[in-house]
Design a protein around this motif. Structure first.
Motif, PDB file in Angstrom:
ATOM      1  N   MET A  54     -56.445 -70.340  39.574  1.00  0.00           N
ATOM      2  CA  MET A  54     -55.087 -70.201  40.089  1.00  0.00           C
ATOM      3  C   MET A  54     -54.075 -70.027  38.955  1.00  0.00           C
ATOM      4  O   MET A  54     -53.159 -69.202  39.034  1.00  0.00           O
ATOM      5  N   ARG A  55     -54.256 -70.799  37.884  1.00  0.00           N
ATOM      6  CA  ARG A  55     -53.362 -70.663  36.722  1.00  0.00           C
ATOM      7  C   ARG A  55     -53.460 -69.275  36.089  1.00  0.00           C
ATOM      8  O   ARG A  55     -52.460 -68.632  35.786  1.00  0.00           O
ATOM      9  N   THR A  56     -54.693 -68.821  35.896  1.00  0.00           N
ATOM     10  CA  THR A  56     -54.911 -67.546  35.224  1.00  0.00           C
ATOM     11  C   THR A  56     -54.380 -66.386  36.068  1.00  0.00           C
ATOM     12  O   THR A  56     -53.708 -65.487  35.560  1.00  0.00           O
ATOM     13  N   ALA A  57     -54.661 -66.432  37.361  1.00  0.00           N
ATOM     14  CA  ALA A  57     -54.250 -65.339  38.250  1.00  0.00           C
ATOM     15  C   ALA A  57     -52.725 -65.268  38.381  1.00  0.00           C
ATOM     16  O   ALA A  57     -52.148 -64.171  38.348  1.00  0.00           O
ATOM     17  N   THR A  58     -52.059 -66.427  38.518  1.00  0.00           N
ATOM     18  CA  THR A  58     -50.607 -66.406  38.672  1.00  0.00           C
ATOM     19  C   THR A  58     -49.929 -65.994  37.359  1.00  0.00           C
ATOM     20  O   THR A  58     -48.960 -65.240  37.369  1.00  0.00           O
ATOM     21  N   ARG A  59     -50.477 -66.465  36.244  1.00  0.00           N
ATOM     22  CA  ARG A  59     -49.912 -66.079  34.943  1.00  0.00           C
ATOM     23  C   ARG A  59     -50.080 -64.572  34.724  1.00  0.00           C
ATOM     24  O   ARG A  59     -49.180 -63.897  34.226  1.00  0.00           O
ATOM     25  N   GLN A  60     -51.233 -64.046  35.130  1.00  0.00           N
ATOM     26  CA  GLN A  60     -51.486 -62.615  34.981  1.00  0.00           C
ATOM     27  C   GLN A  60     -50.498 -61.799  35.801  1.00  0.00           C
ATOM     28  O   GLN A  60     -49.929 -60.820  35.300  1.00  0.00           O
ATOM     29  N   LEU A  61     -50.266 -62.223  37.041  1.00  0.00           N
ATOM     30  CA  LEU A  61     -49.320 -61.487  37.886  1.00  0.00           C
ATOM     31  C   LEU A  61     -47.920 -61.521  37.274  1.00  0.00           C
ATOM     32  O   LEU A  61     -47.215 -60.508  37.234  1.00  0.00           O
ATOM     33  N   SER A  62     -47.554 -62.701  36.771  1.00  0.00           N
ATOM     34  CA  SER A  62     -46.251 -62.849  36.150  1.00  0.00           C
ATOM     35  C   SER A  62     -46.109 -61.907  34.940  1.00  0.00           C
ATOM     36  O   SER A  62     -45.074 -61.258  34.751  1.00  0.00           O
ATOM     37  N   THR A  63     -47.163 -61.796  34.152  1.00  0.00           N
ATOM     38  CA  THR A  63     -47.166 -60.900  32.995  1.00  0.00           C
ATOM     39  C   THR A  63     -47.031 -59.437  33.440  1.00  0.00           C
ATOM     40  O   THR A  63     -46.250 -58.673  32.868  1.00  0.00           O
ATOM     41  N   TRP A  64     -47.790 -59.053  34.455  1.00  0.00           N
ATOM     42  CA  TRP A  64     -47.702 -57.682  34.962  1.00  0.00           C
ATOM     43  C   TRP A  64     -46.277 -57.357  35.413  1.00  0.00           C
ATOM     44  O   TRP A  64     -45.747 -56.285  35.103  1.00  0.00           O
ATOM     45  N   ILE A  65     -45.671 -58.282  36.171  1.00  0.00           N
ATOM     46  CA  ILE A  65     -44.320 -58.037  36.680  1.00  0.00           C
ATOM     47  C   ILE A  65     -43.333 -57.941  35.514  1.00  0.00           C
ATOM     48  O   ILE A  65     -42.473 -57.059  35.487  1.00  0.00           O
ATOM     49  N   ALA A  66     -43.499 -58.819  34.522  1.00  0.00           N
ATOM     50  CA  ALA A  66     -42.629 -58.780  33.338  1.00  0.00           C
ATOM     51  C   ALA A  66     -42.775 -57.451  32.601  1.00  0.00           C
ATOM     52  O   ALA A  66     -41.839 -56.975  31.963  1.00  0.00           O
ATOM     53  N   ARG A  67     -43.965 -56.838  32.721  1.00  0.00           N
ATOM     54  CA  ARG A  67     -44.185 -55.553  32.048  1.00  0.00           C
ATOM     55  C   ARG A  67     -43.782 -54.364  32.909  1.00  0.00           C
ATOM     56  O   ARG A  67     -44.058 -53.220  32.561  1.00  0.00           O
ATOM     57  N   GLY A  68     -43.164 -54.661  34.080  1.00  0.00           N
ATOM     58  CA  GLY A  68     -42.604 -53.579  34.885  1.00  0.00           C
ATOM     59  C   GLY A  68     -43.386 -53.195  36.120  1.00  0.00           C
ATOM     60  O   GLY A  68     -43.014 -52.259  36.827  1.00  0.00           O
ATOM     61  N   MET A  69     -44.488 -53.887  36.411  1.00  0.00           N
ATOM     62  CA  MET A  69     -45.224 -53.581  37.640  1.00  0.00           C
ATOM     63  C   MET A  69     -44.382 -54.046  38.834  1.00  0.00           C
ATOM     64  O   MET A  69     -43.784 -55.119  38.787  1.00  0.00           O
ATOM     65  N   ALA A  70     -44.310 -53.209  39.886  1.00  0.00           N
ATOM     66  CA  ALA A  70     -43.615 -53.636  41.102  1.00  0.00           C
ATOM     67  C   ALA A  70     -44.342 -54.859  41.647  1.00  0.00           C
ATOM     68  O   ALA A  70     -45.567 -54.910  41.615  1.00  0.00           O
ATOM     69  N   PRO A  71     -43.574 -55.863  42.135  1.00  0.00           N
ATOM     70  CA  PRO A  71     -44.211 -57.098  42.597  1.00  0.00           C
ATOM     71  C   PRO A  71     -45.264 -56.850  43.679  1.00  0.00           C
ATOM     72  O   PRO A  71     -45.017 -56.112  44.627  1.00  0.00           O
ATOM     73  N   ILE A  72     -46.426 -57.433  43.499  1.00  0.00           N
ATOM     74  CA  ILE A  72     -47.499 -57.405  44.493  1.00  0.00           C
ATOM     75  C   ILE A  72     -47.896 -58.865  44.735  1.00  0.00           C
ATOM     76  O   ILE A  72     -47.440 -59.755  44.020  1.00  0.00           O
ATOM     77  N   THR A  73     -48.736 -59.091  45.749  1.00  0.00           N
ATOM     78  CA  THR A  73     -49.194 -60.463  45.983  1.00  0.00           C
ATOM     79  C   THR A  73     -50.507 -60.700  45.237  1.00  0.00           C
ATOM     80  O   THR A  73     -51.240 -59.758  44.938  1.00  0.00           O
ATOM     81  N   MET A  74     -50.766 -61.973  44.930  1.00  0.00           N
ATOM     82  CA  MET A  74     -52.014 -62.355  44.274  1.00  0.00           C
ATOM     83  C   MET A  74     -52.775 -63.285  45.211  1.00  0.00           C
ATOM     84  O   MET A  74     -52.279 -64.352  45.572  1.00  0.00           O
ATOM     85  N   ALA A  75     -53.964 -62.863  45.630  1.00  0.00           N
ATOM     86  CA  ALA A  75     -54.791 -63.685  46.520  1.00  0.00           C
ATOM     87  C   ALA A  75     -55.834 -64.437  45.700  1.00  0.00           C
ATOM     88  O   ALA A  75     -56.488 -63.859  44.835  1.00  0.00           O
ATOM     89  N   VAL A  76     -55.947 -65.744  45.979  1.00  0.00           N
ATOM     90  CA  VAL A  76     -56.875 -66.608  45.264  1.00  0.00           C
ATOM     91  C   VAL A  76     -57.756 -67.321  46.289  1.00  0.00           C
ATOM     92  O   VAL A  76     -57.248 -67.831  47.288  1.00  0.00           O
ATOM     93  N   ASN A  77     -59.067 -67.337  46.049  1.00  0.00           N
ATOM     94  CA  ASN A  77     -59.990 -68.018  46.963  1.00  0.00           C
ATOM     95  C   ASN A  77     -60.012 -69.512  46.671  1.00  0.00           C
ATOM     96  O   ASN A  77     -60.070 -69.920  45.511  1.00  0.00           O
ATOM     97  N   LEU A  78     -59.985 -70.321  47.744  1.00  0.00           N
ATOM     98  CA  LEU A  78     -60.024 -71.768  47.575  1.00  0.00           C
ATOM     99  C   LEU A  78     -61.226 -72.357  48.304  1.00  0.00           C
ATOM    100  O   LEU A  78     -61.502 -71.991  49.441  1.00  0.00           O
ATOM    101  N   SER A  79     -61.912 -73.286  47.652  1.00  0.00           N
ATOM    102  CA  SER A  79     -63.048 -73.972  48.268  1.00  0.00           C
ATOM    103  C   SER A  79     -62.582 -75.189  49.045  1.00  0.00           C
ATOM    104  O   SER A  79     -61.492 -75.711  48.811  1.00  0.00           O
ATOM    105  N   ALA A  80     -63.461 -75.667  49.921  1.00  0.00           N
ATOM    106  CA  ALA A  80     -63.156 -76.833  50.759  1.00  0.00           C
ATOM    107  C   ALA A  80     -62.732 -78.036  49.919  1.00  0.00           C
ATOM    108  O   ALA A  80     -61.777 -78.731  50.246  1.00  0.00           O
ATOM    109  N   LEU A  81     -63.450 -78.259  48.816  1.00  0.00           N
ATOM    110  CA  LEU A  81     -63.178 -79.428  47.979  1.00  0.00           C
ATOM    111  C   LEU A  81     -61.756 -79.387  47.406  1.00  0.00           C
ATOM    112  O   LEU A  81     -61.067 -80.399  47.349  1.00  0.00           O
ATOM    113  N   GLN A  82     -61.321 -78.205  46.990  1.00  0.00           N
ATOM    114  CA  GLN A  82     -59.953 -78.049  46.479  1.00  0.00           C
ATOM    115  C   GLN A  82     -58.948 -78.300  47.594  1.00  0.00           C
ATOM    116  O   GLN A  82     -57.907 -78.916  47.385  1.00  0.00           O
ATOM    117  N   PHE A  83     -59.295 -77.807  48.771  1.00  0.00           N
ATOM    118  CA  PHE A  83     -58.379 -77.896  49.898  1.00  0.00           C
ATOM    119  C   PHE A  83     -58.231 -79.325  50.393  1.00  0.00           C
ATOM    120  O   PHE A  83     -57.224 -79.687  50.985  1.00  0.00           O
TER     121      PHE A  83
END
Ligand code: C2E
Ligand code: MG
Ligand code: MG
Ligand code: MG
Length: 277
Positions: free
Chosen positions: A95-124
């Protein structure tokens, strides 16, 4: 003769079980050091809006490359990580890596998109999940609406009361939830009313034969219209052909994801894919 065959068959069978559990043990041990040894990586698969044809999202998918064993599928190692509890630190890293990556992409000018992350039962089942998610989003300086948490029906249904509470809390914080592999789980449709679901991901097993199989046509058509009546978004998984895409578009499915558009891509390749669209 029959007896000998039987015994050989038995020996073969136990040898297979032994080999299987040897590998499980090996992977279990190796996985314990995979994070710190930087063997884990995320690939991103584009999600395409069917009306505009634009990339509107990415799904983060874990990849593990072991120095001797090579690439190991998440289908094999996620259950091991769920079993030994490593899914908690690994899932947080995802989750940290994916959200940071999206933030970096947007900072570099990518139009905002959503980031989907899979969660396991234990995390939930962690009651502090909403706080953790909020902290991760703040650290990445990302609006919560850009994060989509993917849960399977089983994850929500095994502890429905806790699930309702956690989903309500995440929803209040602005995070969106998608039901992954929709149609393959317990399928008590009543939870769609109780749970704060934003999107249904139609499982690829229904999409595969959608152009020939009348049952699959009926099921997918029904899921899309039910979702639309309930105000839910739909995305089809595993789209590999133009024919599948045309069917989905005609039925009003919102988005699609699959090899027809792109396989899951390493960071730079994903960025290039979006830029060239
Ligand atoms: P999923 O979340 O349902 O992900 C979709 C899977 O379908 C991915 O497999 C993806 O590569 C594959 N796929 C996408 N398009 C197509 C297509 O057109 N045709 C076919 N045949 N397959 C397609 P992958 O990456 O091997 O992941 C398998 C499963 O492992 C995921 O299923 C998910 O349940 C789990 N997984 C992956 N990453 C994570 C993670 O970070 N956390 C957790 N908890 N589970 C993960
Ligand atoms: Mg998924
Ligand atoms: Mg899926
Ligand atoms: Mg799956």
């Amino acid at each position: 003769r029959a007896k000998a065959d039987g015994r050989n068959g038995y020996r073969f069978y136990t040898a297979q079980i032994q080999a299987h559990s040897d590998r499980m043990l090996l992977l279990d041990n190796a996985l314990r050091r995979a994070l710190e040894r930087k063997q884990l990586e995320l690939h991103y698969q584009p999600q395409i809006a069917l009306m505009s044809g634009q990339v509107v999202g990415a799904e983060a998918l874990l990849r593990w490359t072991h120095p001797e064993l090579g690439a190991i599928s998440p289908v094999e190692f996620i259950p091991i990580a769920e079993n030994n509890g490593l899914i908690l630190p690994i899932g947080e890293w995802v989750m940290r890596t994916a959200t940071r990556q999206l933030s970096t992409w947007i900072a570099r000018g990518m139009a905002p998109i959503t980031m989907a992350v899979n969660l396991s039962a234990l995390q939930f089942r962690n009651p502090n999940l909403p706080q953790l998610v909020t902290r991760i989003l703040e650290d990445a300086a990302l609006p919560p609406q850009l994060l989509e948490i993917e849960l399977t029906e089983g994850v929500a249904m095994t502890h429905p009361l806790e699930a309702v509470a956690v989903m309500n809390e995440l929803h209040q914080r602005g995070v969106r939830m998608a039901i992954d592999d929709f149609g393959t789980g317990y399928s008590s449709l009543s939870y769609l009313k109780k749970f704060q679901v934003y999107k249904l991901k139609i499982d690829q097993s229904f999409v595969r034969d959608i152009t020939e199989d009348p049952d699959d046509k009926a099921i997918v058509g029904a899921v899309i219209s039910m979702a639309s009546s309930l105000g839910l978004q739909t995305i089809a998984e595993g789209v590999e052909t133009e024919g599948q895409l045309e069917f989905l578009r005609a039925r009003g499915c919102n988005e699609a994801q699959g090899f027809y558009f792109s396989r899951p891509l390493p960071t730079q390749a994903f960025e290039d894919f979006v830029r060239k669209q």
